[in-house]
Design a protein around this motif. Structure first.
Motif, PDB file in Angstrom:
ATOM      1  N   THR A  29      31.809  16.365 -21.656  1.00 31.63           N
ATOM      2  CA  THR A  29      32.818  16.715 -22.667  1.00 31.63           C
ATOM      3  C   THR A  29      32.369  17.932 -23.467  1.00 31.63           C
ATOM      4  O   THR A  29      33.158  18.866 -23.701  1.00 31.63           O
ATOM      5  N   ASN A  49      32.627  21.004 -21.363  1.00 30.30           N
ATOM      6  CA  ASN A  49      34.028  21.404 -21.241  1.00 30.30           C
ATOM      7  C   ASN A  49      34.520  22.099 -22.507  1.00 30.30           C
ATOM      8  O   ASN A  49      35.236  23.104 -22.435  1.00 30.30           O
ATOM      9  N   LEU A  50      34.153  21.565 -23.665  1.00 22.68           N
ATOM     10  CA  LEU A  50      34.540  22.221 -24.917  1.00 22.68           C
ATOM     11  C   LEU A  50      33.924  23.613 -25.013  1.00 22.68           C
ATOM     12  O   LEU A  50      34.598  24.576 -25.384  1.00 22.68           O
ATOM     13  N   GLU A  69      38.976  13.160 -24.959  1.00 26.26           N
ATOM     14  CA  GLU A  69      37.891  12.496 -25.684  1.00 26.26           C
ATOM     15  C   GLU A  69      37.921  12.796 -27.183  1.00 26.26           C
ATOM     16  O   GLU A  69      37.338  12.065 -27.971  1.00 26.26           O
ATOM     17  N   HIS A  97      41.443  18.050 -24.597  1.00 22.29           N
ATOM     18  CA  HIS A  97      40.305  17.175 -24.277  1.00 22.29           C
ATOM     19  C   HIS A  97      40.594  15.779 -24.815  1.00 22.29           C
ATOM     20  O   HIS A  97      40.544  15.532 -26.019  1.00 22.29           O
TER      21      HIS A  97
END
Length: 150
Positions: free
Chosen positions: A123, A126-127, A95, A93
């Motif tokens: 984000t 997604n995590l 970010e 990721h």
């Protein structure tokens, strides 16, 4: 770092100068610490070779790069998730700027930068979609009280 390396006062002064401005010339540093430019270069080379100095970095303004939202995210993972696996997960990721294993209930603490809150939401989703991740807990930075070193 090489255990046999002892930092003397001049080494510490050179390191302090580089922390303030990694672009300082050896001549400028030498003038500050009382050494010639070649002597400073030899010392800096030794500090790099021994692992005391691990790199030279540009300090960037995240706002200017369009990453104005800074967030600290506590990451909670399945109990069997190793630090190596957590590192593998978060490195996917972009970010995630920094990641640390920590004590306490969370498995890791992440420093995340996003363009806006919608980007932050994506984000975090997604995590949380990673198989080992159970949940996240976020704290959005409102203001920085102490500027970063360097």
């Amino acid at each position: 770092m090489d255990d046999s390396l002892r930092l003397d006062t001049l080494d510490r002064l050179i390191v302090a100068q580089l922390e303030r401005n990694a672009r300082s010339s050896f001549a400028t540093i030498g003038a500050e610490v009382g050494l010639s430019a070649p002597a400073v270069k030899r010392r800096v080379d030794r500090l790099v070779d021994s692992g005391v100095i691990t790199g030279f970095h540009a300090s960037l303004d995240p706002q200017a790069l369009g990453h104005g939202v800074e967030v600290f995210v506590e990451l909670y993972c399945d109990g069997r998730t190793s630090a190596v696996e957590i590192a593998r997960i978060v490195s996917r990721h972009a970010e995630v700027q920094e990641a640390y294993t920590i004590t306490g209930d969370a498995n890791a603490l992440l420093r995340v930068r996003t363009t806006d809150t919608a980007h932050l939401e994506r984000t975090l989703e997604n995590l949380r979609s990673e198989p080992a991740v159970l949940q996240t807990k976020s704290s959005v930075v409102l203001s920085r009280l102490i500027p970063p070193a360097g």
